[in-house]
Design a protein around this motif. Structure first.
Motif: not given
Length: 231
Positions: A116-117, A120, A30, A111-114
């Motif tokens: 990273l969110a 951020r 990222e 979860a990877h998406a959570e």
């Protein structure tokens, strides 16, 4: 990825080698600057040596508990944001972690998406807490707007010149070796980029050392450079 802001520095404190490696790879993909620590002692050393924006913190660490590290972080003048990442999943555990000063609490597995969110969100909050402008010796550098002024005159810099100037300003009145610049700015081992570094420094000098204004970058013979206020 938008590069109009300073690259965030994230430390991952996790004793599980595969998970630590996966998180570091994920964050690096990222565009974040990353470092890892596998035990309490290494984490303490990394925290002391780096200007961190975020610490991703496991609680069960060899040599100490992550909560103790968290409490030490909260004594710093400008502490990084802290995300606890742990298998401790009771309400009491979450309350204890948040009360100790954590900014977020994420339970494994996740979860990877959570993840990273949440990273951020924490970094946006952190950037809002810190002054984005460095002022020294008539120079004003805004690392969010990516602008540089010298005595109120806008100076156009390349990306590498901007990164070099920011590094020198953050180490103002200190000797900065070419090895430090190669490692921290060019992200390469020292010794092989001497010419590239010197060329970039000379170009930066021509742009910020305007006619009639004091010089600010000094060559330290045999070592590297120093930026200092000569006014």
């Amino acid at each position: 990825m938008d590069r109009t802001y300073r690259v965030a520095k994230i430390l991952v404190v996790e004793d599980h080698a595969k998970l630590r490696s996966n998180l570091l790879e994920l964050l690096a993909s990222e565009g974040y600057e990353t470092a890892g620590a596998a035990c309490f002692a290494n984490a303490l050393q990394a925290v002391a040596e780096a200007n961190l924006d975020l610490v991703v913190l496991d609680l069960g660490l060899p040599g100490g508990d992550g909560l103790d590290l968290l409490r030490q972080l909260r004594t710093q003048n400008e502490p990084p944001a802290v995300m606890i990442l742990t298998a401790r999943d009771t309400v009491e555990d979450r309350v204890t972690g948040l009360d100790a000063g954590a900014d977020d609490y994420l339970i494994k597995p996740f979860a990877h998406a959570e993840f990273l969110a949440r990273v951020r969100v924490l970094l946006r909050r952190q950037s809002g807490k810190r002054d984005s402008v460095i002022r020294f010796g008539g120079i004003e550098l805004d690392f969010i707007a990516r602008t540089v002024l010298r005595d109120d005159t806008l100076v156009e810099l390349s990306q590498k010149e901007f990164e070099l100037l920011e590094y020198l300003l953050r180490h103002k009145n200190q000797n900065v070796s070419r090895e430090m610049l190669a490692k921290d700015v060019w992200k390469e081992p020292g010794g092989i980029l001497t010419n590239a570094i010197d060329v970039c420094v000379n170009s930066l000098r021509r742009k910020i050392e305007l006619p009639g204004l004091p010089k600010v970058i000094t060559t330290i013979r045999g070592i590297g450079y120093m930026i200092r206020d000569e006014t």
